[in-house]
Design a protein around this motif. Sequence first.
Motif, PDB file in Angstrom:
ATOM      1  N   VAL A 120       0.854  -1.188   0.000  1.00  0.00           N
ATOM      2  CA  VAL A 120       0.000   0.000   0.000  1.00  0.00           C
ATOM      3  C   VAL A 120       0.888   1.236   0.000  1.00  0.00           C
ATOM      4  N   ARG A 121       0.558   2.232  -0.808  1.00  0.00           N
ATOM      5  CA  ARG A 121       1.362   3.450  -0.924  1.00  0.00           C
ATOM      6  C   ARG A 121       0.526   4.688  -0.606  1.00  0.00           C
ATOM      7  N   ASP A 122       1.210   5.733  -0.167  1.00  0.00           N
ATOM      8  CA  ASP A 122       0.520   6.976   0.148  1.00  0.00           C
ATOM      9  C   ASP A 122       0.363   7.830  -1.096  1.00  0.00           C
ATOM     10  N   ALA A 123      -0.129   9.066  -0.912  1.00  0.00           N
ATOM     11  CA  ALA A 123      -0.402   9.938  -2.049  1.00  0.00           C
ATOM     12  C   ALA A 123       0.858  10.293  -2.823  1.00  0.00           C
ATOM     13  N   ASN A 124       2.023  10.168  -2.201  1.00  0.00           N
ATOM     14  CA  ASN A 124       3.289  10.466  -2.867  1.00  0.00           C
ATOM     15  C   ASN A 124       3.931   9.230  -3.492  1.00  0.00           C
ATOM     16  N   GLY A 125       3.249   8.103  -3.405  1.00  0.00           N
ATOM     17  CA  GLY A 125       3.759   6.879  -3.985  1.00  0.00           C
ATOM     18  C   GLY A 125       4.742   6.127  -3.130  1.00  0.00           C
TER      19      GLY A 125
END
Length: 324
Positions: A120-125
Amino acid sequence: MNTFLARALAILILLGVMCALPALSSERDVGTSQGQILKLGIGNPKALALGRAYTALAEGVESLNFNPAGLARSNSREFAIAMTDWIDDFKGHYLAYSHPHMRSNIGLSAAYFTLDGFDVRDANGLPIAGSDIFVRMGFVSGAFAWSLPAERIFLGSGLKMVFEDYAGLRSTSYAGDAGLLWQRDGPWEFGASLLNISVDAKKIPWSARAGAAYSFPEFVTLSADLIEDRDSKTRMGFGMSLELPEAAEVGFVTLRTGYYAVDNQGESTMGILKSFNLHRTPGISFGLGVDTENSSLYNVSFDYSLVPLGALGTSHHLAIKFRF
């Protein structure tokens, strides 16, 4: 004269379909459809080894996801088990069964794919530490095919349900298939199919196919397909199979190779491809088939295909089919 006209008409129809399909291409639709597993060719190592050029060669339980009309070309009950090892631990399993009745045939199939540990990644990848999800997807399908009295023209249709689950985000879609085969007395065979026809085309990528196959006396078959998927440009596939003389202890052994016009996938890291200077050639595929009618082996056939995917890795496909 009648034979010549029939062949000319078949070629004109096939060329007409091939010329019409490119007009349906839409590069802007790439990556906009769900149900991408329907395009992987699971359950049919033969077709994948032949560069997906299988529409005119479809026969038996393997034909379900390429041209359902091929079901009617089998006169025996068939049960197939297949496994797919795709990239990045993406694995698939497949079961299929076909049952003949007079000049018709009923087929059932089911496929199931899983991918564990998908990060799983955040909005910044950036990966979120300690977070991963489980992805699963698959489909179930049923098909019916029949042959006309002369057993030269075969028709088929089918329905399927496709499900996807991305860490609890679930979706279910429905689609239909239709196919046609023309098998002549001579070396030519023609086929066409329209797969994954859905009310909402954005959920499932429909696929239109037209193909032809030519057999040399006894042991060499060449095939070609024109393939148009809703969410990609028109592509060509070419295949060649070489059937070796029957061996008493093994049966018939078939060598296969093909080419499918894929986009550039980078340089393959497979050593054997580098040895033949093929590591920079995307779209090639290889396969091996063993088919025996030895009763002690219960009429078993084995098919394997190796499909290099460039820098992404290599996919392996194996199927075992029982006839009874």
